[in-house]
Design an enzyme around this catalytic site. Structure first.
Site, PDB file in Angstrom:
ATOM      1  N   GLN A   1      42.053  25.173  16.645  1.00  0.00           N
ATOM      2  CA  GLN A   1      42.528  25.645  17.953  1.00  0.00           C
ATOM      3  C   GLN A   1      43.732  26.593  17.821  1.00  0.00           C
ATOM      4  OE1 GLN A   1      43.354  21.891  19.764  1.00  0.00           O
ATOM      5  NE2 GLN A   1      45.185  21.499  18.556  1.00  0.00           N
TER       6      GLN A   1
ATOM      7  N   SER B   1      50.712  19.407  11.994  1.00  0.00           N
ATOM      8  CA  SER B   1      51.832  18.844  11.206  1.00  0.00           C
ATOM      9  C   SER B   1      52.063  19.639   9.926  1.00  0.00           C
ATOM     10  CB  SER B   1      51.551  17.393  10.824  1.00  0.00           C
ATOM     11  OG  SER B   1      51.200  16.639  11.936  1.00  0.00           O
ATOM     12  N   THR B   2      50.990  20.180   9.358  1.00  0.00           N
ATOM     13  CA  THR B   2      51.125  20.902   8.083  1.00  0.00           C
ATOM     14  C   THR B   2      52.019  22.120   8.234  1.00  0.00           C
ATOM     15  OG1 THR B   2      48.876  20.212   7.576  1.00  0.00           O
ATOM     16  CG2 THR B   2      49.795  21.951   6.196  1.00  0.00           C
ATOM     17  N   SER B   3      52.022  22.705   9.442  1.00  0.00           N
ATOM     18  CA  SER B   3      52.746  23.967   9.631  1.00  0.00           C
ATOM     19  C   SER B   3      54.248  23.805   9.441  1.00  0.00           C
ATOM     20  CB  SER B   3      52.448  24.530  11.020  1.00  0.00           C
ATOM     21  OG  SER B   3      51.082  24.853  11.103  1.00  0.00           O
TER      22      SER B   3
ATOM     23  N   HIS C   1      58.926  12.104  14.379  1.00  0.00           N
ATOM     24  CA  HIS C   1      59.768  11.734  13.225  1.00  0.00           C
ATOM     25  C   HIS C   1      60.779  12.862  13.050  1.00  0.00           C
ATOM     26  CE1 HIS C   1      60.898  11.608   9.042  1.00  0.00           C
ATOM     27  NE2 HIS C   1      60.024  12.511   8.667  1.00  0.00           N
TER      28      HIS C   1
ATOM     29  N   TYR D   1      65.319  10.623   3.522  1.00  0.00           N
ATOM     30  CA  TYR D   1      64.901  11.390   2.351  1.00  0.00           C
ATOM     31  C   TYR D   1      65.519  12.784   2.416  1.00  0.00           C
ATOM     32  CZ  TYR D   1      61.249  13.460   5.386  1.00  0.00           C
ATOM     33  OH  TYR D   1      60.579  14.091   6.398  1.00  0.00           O
TER      34      TYR D   1
ATOM     35  N   VAL E   1      46.562  11.453   7.177  1.00  0.00           N
ATOM     36  CA  VAL E   1      46.726  11.748   5.750  1.00  0.00           C
ATOM     37  C   VAL E   1      47.996  12.572   5.567  1.00  0.00           C
ATOM     38  CG1 VAL E   1      45.684  12.902   3.765  1.00  0.00           C
ATOM     39  CG2 VAL E   1      44.209  11.826   5.496  1.00  0.00           C
TER      40      VAL E   1
ATOM     41  N   VAL F   1      50.584  15.075   3.404  1.00  0.00           N
ATOM     42  CA  VAL F   1      50.411  16.180   2.460  1.00  0.00           C
ATOM     43  C   VAL F   1      50.237  15.606   1.054  1.00  0.00           C
ATOM     44  CG1 VAL F   1      51.590  18.126   1.371  1.00  0.00           C
ATOM     45  CG2 VAL F   1      51.714  17.822   3.862  1.00  0.00           C
ATOM     46  N   THR F   2      51.051  14.608   0.741  1.00  0.00           N
ATOM     47  CA  THR F   2      51.048  13.965  -0.580  1.00  0.00           C
ATOM     48  C   THR F   2      49.646  13.553  -1.032  1.00  0.00           C
ATOM     49  OG1 THR F   2      53.217  13.086  -0.035  1.00  0.00           O
ATOM     50  CG2 THR F   2      52.077  12.025  -1.864  1.00  0.00           C
TER      51      THR F   2
ATOM     52  N   ASP G   1      29.977  -8.009  -2.098  1.00  0.00           N
ATOM     53  CA  ASP G   1      29.207  -9.184  -2.518  1.00  0.00           C
ATOM     54  C   ASP G   1      28.960 -10.017  -1.264  1.00  0.00           C
ATOM     55  OD1 ASP G   1      31.838 -10.102  -2.209  1.00  0.00           O
ATOM     56  OD2 ASP G   1      31.576 -11.684  -3.706  1.00  0.00           O
TER      57      ASP G   1
ATOM     58  N   GLU H   1      28.880 -25.830   3.285  1.00  0.00           N
ATOM     59  CA  GLU H   1      29.388 -25.048   4.405  1.00  0.00           C
ATOM     60  C   GLU H   1      28.575 -25.494   5.604  1.00  0.00           C
ATOM     61  OE1 GLU H   1      30.432 -20.709   2.492  1.00  0.00           O
ATOM     62  OE2 GLU H   1      28.944 -20.819   4.081  1.00  0.00           O
TER      63      GLU H   1
END
Ligand code: FAD
Length: 826
Positions: free
Chosen positions: A33, A42-44, A222, A256, A356, A358-359, A548, A654
């Site tokens: 978009q 968020s990456t930006s 954040h 950090y 997810v 960036v890491t 299993d 059981e």
């Protein structure tokens, strides 16, 4: 070849396009978009700190791959990863201990880390306040990802390979037919697709809703600030965003730090949780820039006041600088802190890779690309599998509360068994009130309240014979533990105990195609007569253990399956849909019946006496009731199904009933059991007993990364059966040539506990890691299962690292308890 649409061109979507292209896939369209130069997610604005070591092996290996991949990429003549290393400092004794634990699991997962004292911290990071720092953990492979540059590079490289990008194009609908995705809707019309992957980041809930899929993700703000130039830093880094000092974490105060040339970037998790509704955010403009993007909200300075003071305490040089710019950035949190990766449980061809960092971005993208192209990721994805949540855990209120809790704890010291206080009491079995009366201490699992032990059994601890007396434990392993567990294990081995097994996932698989389906998916013959019971495995196409399960044939066309939770339900449902599409006459229905049924385990040498006292009409006895057989039995006037299961290595059953009969079932068993010394016992005792008998837990001791031979489960593979999923791959694997094997260790000193994930050493070198652990009360010493290199043999002396201490242990033959199975012959 499939027509793929990826929604979202952030660090995850572009990495996925790249991973698919590198596997030879074509016909890929990426839709975002936002505009190409800065899509606005968020990456930006991500500052790109990559701290790889994580308690989860999968997350650590995701990060390792991201680092490896980004190191190989260059954009505008600069590497996409600046490997400055990472330093985590401790300013409290508790954190110093935690760093030792962290060093342990980093070693288990193959990450090179070093515990360093305060002086060495200062050498690595001269700006630190020596008066505060007690020590640290140095991780040389950590560093800084240039996330936005990586996206630009991946866009240009995948475009050259034919990937089509549609910018400033919002996806407004998901087309589907016959439970399969068929395309997406945009303002420009419908784009047909047979695979759609949502990499929409914190918009995941909105995109999921277009596909009718609840996404358990909460967008949260954040805080991140950039300072003015720090005089002590002037001339240190030539580039405006350059860095040469390690990335720094001060988790005791939720902070950090990274260098930005002469300035600093500081992130803070100590503020109040600030949930955000993505649907209420402004739409992405076409002129996105650094300060104007939907993922960047207005800075709330009051929330950062404490952080700024704490930052200057740790790095006094910051006292000569100011905050130049700050913002509340939006990113995704989930109820358990892990990403959401995988295929929709109900809409075939619709995949998700969200929440997810960036890491982990390239690692997650590789895993999903593997899943899409060859049906399996090389890493165990159980921790981040999209379908892992129970229905209750998908409600907005649960997601909100649990995700906010995760935000608060993102830098906290979290015990592996730590419990949330809320939301609780969501799933209560029919025995709950009786268990409360017995002082049950409940721990939560899959939203169920499960008794861990019963306080009423405290009086038994003093009666324990000397060899059963509980040993003293260290403070860490004593949390969520009680010496009462020893008494509950003792009563199970010497008399009889009743266990609540209601939280175990139960599925009903029925219809004319049920036998075909289960025959095709399992490693054993499940086509015996009604009443037959099999312990069997679900494999993937490559022979890895998907789960299993226990399969009980109830009627000719109806089975009850005891499975490992919602991921198995999703798998069976998907396979049933495919089978029904291919052969409508062989349709199959899969139904989760866990909540409408209940189950009690009755185990111990005197279990037969209790059964005989209850089943007046038709005492099943063990003679007339072979092992692994299910029988309809009337108990206290209610219909039940009793299955002779030997989970703990004692005689017993059981007993299954519908949930409405549960209370009566409990009361009847309780009354019948009293003359035989019966007690109620909890999950901790069960874990100890199953480890003494060598019983593995899927998702802990084994996963898709292991084949049945590596897990020591060859007995569950029927040699003369073929044609099931994974059979060919398994045949191609020689039994004795796998690189590793699950082994059983006993701790030599008879008392030192470990909890899981600790590294194991042979002759000073790491050879594997612990998967699960418990005190073996009947054998009088702690037990640990470990995935170890093949060259480690029974009888070998190994060492386990626990908080920096090396604990001697021995590789033992299994099972540890009653190896001849004499107790089951009665
Ligand atoms: P995004 O980058 O948000 O991409 C999703 C894309 O989907 C967007 O471009 C959006 O436009 C598009 N989209 C959404 N809906 C639609 C639709 N309907 N139609 C079309 N397109 C759509 N992580 C780290 O590892 N290290 C850090 O140091 C770090 N620091 C951070 C600091 C801050 C302040 C914040 C907020 C986050 C930080 N993170 C960090 C987290 C990290 O930035 C994100 O987790 C990561 O960038 C998410 O990438 P993504 O590709 O999943 O999502």
């Amino acid at each position: 070849m499939s027509n793929v649409v990826i929604i979202g061109a952030g660090i995850v979507g572009t990495n996925l396009a790249d991973e698919l292209v590198s596997r030879g896939w074509m016909n890929i369209t990426v839709v975002d978009q936002g505009p190409q130069h800065m899509p606005g997610g968020s990456t930006s604005h991500a500052p790109g700190l990559c701290f790889a070591s994580n308690p989860s092996r999968t997350m650590t290996l995701f990060a390792q791959y991201t680092v490896e991949k980004l190191l190989s990429l260059e954009f505008d003549g600069r590497k996409c990863f600046n490997q400055v290393g990472g330093l985590e400092v401790a300013t409290t004794p508790e954190r110093l201990e935690e760093l030792k634990r962290k060093h342990g699991f980093a070693t288990s997962w193959g990450v090179d880390t070093r515990l360093v004292d305060a002086d060495e911290c200062l050498k690595l990071y001269p700006l630190l306040n020596r008066d505060l720092v007690l020590g640290g953990l140095h991780i040389p492979s950590d560093g800084l990802a240039s996330a936005a540059a990586t996206v630009q590079l991946l866009v240009s490289r995948t475009r050259k390979s034919g990937v089509r990008y549609l910018w400033s194009t919002r996806v407004t609908g998901i087309e589907q037919a016959n439970d399969h995705v068929t395309g997406i809707v945009t303002k420009a019309g419908i784009i047909p697709a047979d695979i759609v992957v949502s990499c929409a980041g914190f918009w995941g809930v909105e995109v999921g809703a277009l596909a009718g899929l609840p996404i358990p993700l909460l967008p949260m703000a954040h805080q991140y600030v950039k300072t003015t130039a720090v005089p002590a830093q002037i001339g240190r880094n030539s580039l405006p965003d350059g860095a040469s000092l390690p990335i720094l974490r001060h988790q005791d105060n939720d902070l950090y730090f990274r260098e930005l040339g002469e300035r600093y970037g500081i992130g803070y998790y100590g503020h109040r949780p600030m949930p955000v509704a993505a649907s209420l955010l402004s739409t992405t403009p076409s002129d996105v820039d650094e300060r104007n993007m939907p993922s960047r909200l207005k800075f709330t300075p009051a929330d950062f006041d404490a952080a700024w003071k704490l930052s200057q305490d740790l790095l006094p040089a910051l006292g000569d600088a100011d905050i130049e710019d700050g913002f509340n950035g939006v990113l995704s949190f989930t109820p358990d802190g892990f990403p959401l990766v995988g295929q929709s449980p109900a809409l075939d061809g619709f995949y998700v890779a969200e929440a997810v960092w960036v890491t982990h971005s390239a690692g997650v993208a590789r895993a999903l690309a593997e899943l899409m192209t060859i049906g399996k990721s090389q890493l165990d994805l159980s921790c981040c599998e999209l379908s892992r949540f129970e229905q209750t855990q998908l409600t907005p209120s649960y997601v909100n509360e649990a995700s906010q809790q995760n935000f608060r704890e993102v830098y906290s010291i979290v015990h592996p068994f730590q419990q949330r206080n809320s939301p609780r009491n969501l799933r209560l079995g029919p025995f709950y009130l009786r268990q409360q009366q017995l002082g049950a201490v409940f721990l939560e699992a899959s939203a169920w309240e499960r008794p861990e032990w019963y306080e009423v059994n405290k009086t038994l601890v003093n009666k324990l014979p000397a060899e059963w007396q509980p040993r003293k434990r260290d403070a860490w392993s004593s949390r969520y533990y009680s010496p009462i567990v020893a008494a509950e294990a003792w009563k199970t081995r010497t008399a009889v105990a009743v266990y609540d097994m209601t939280s175990m996932c139960r599925l009903e698989i029925s219809g004319p195609g049920a036998v075909d389906l289960l025959t095709r998916l399992t490693t054993s013959d499940v086509s015996g007569k009604p009443g037959s019971v099999s312990y069997t495995l679900l494999l993937d196409d490559h022979g890895g253990i998907r789960s299993d399960i226990v399969v009980i044939r109830v009627l000719d066309n109806s089975f009850q399956v005891h499975a490992n939770g919602p991921t198995d339900l999703a798998y069976f449902s998907r396979e049933a849909r495919e089978q029904t599409r291919a052969a409508p006459g062989r349709f199959v229905q899969v139904r989760d019946i866990t909540g409408s049924t209940c189950c009690l385990g009755l185990w111990g040498p005197r279990s037969q006496d209790v059964m005989a006292a209850m089943c007046i009409d038709e005492p099943p006895g063990t003679a007339g009731h072979p092992r692994l057989q299910a029988k309809h039995v009337s108990i206290g006037g209610i219909p039940t199904v009793a299955i002779r299961m030997l989970y703990v290595g004692e005689l017993g059953w059981e007993i299954h009933a519908s949930a409405d009969h549960g209370l009566r079932l409990w009361d009847t068993i309780w009354q019948a059991g009293q003359p035989h010394g019966m007690i109620a016992a909890g999950q901790s005792a069960l874990c100890s007993l199953r480890m003494e008998k060598g019983v593995r837990i899927w998702g802990v001791d084994m996963s898709t990364e292991h084949d049945p031979y590596e897990a020591g489960l060859e007995f569950a593979v029927q040699d003369d059966k073929g044609g099931y999923v994974g059979a060919d791959a398994l045949k191609r694997r020689p039994r004795d040539e796998s690189a590793r094997r699950l082994r059983c260790l006993t701790i030599d000193d008879g008392c030192s506990m470990v909890l899981g994930k600790e590294p194991v050493y042979l002759d000073g070198g790491p050879v594997g890691y612990i998967t699960s652990a418990a005190f073996g009360h009947a054998i009088g010493r702690p037990i640990a299962f470990a995935t170890l290199a093949r060259r480690v043999n029974e009888g070998d002396a190994v060492k386990i690292e626990y908080f920096g201490r090396l604990i001697p242990a021995t590789v033992a033959a299994e099972p540890l308890f009653d190896p001849q199975g004499n107790r089951l012959k009665a």
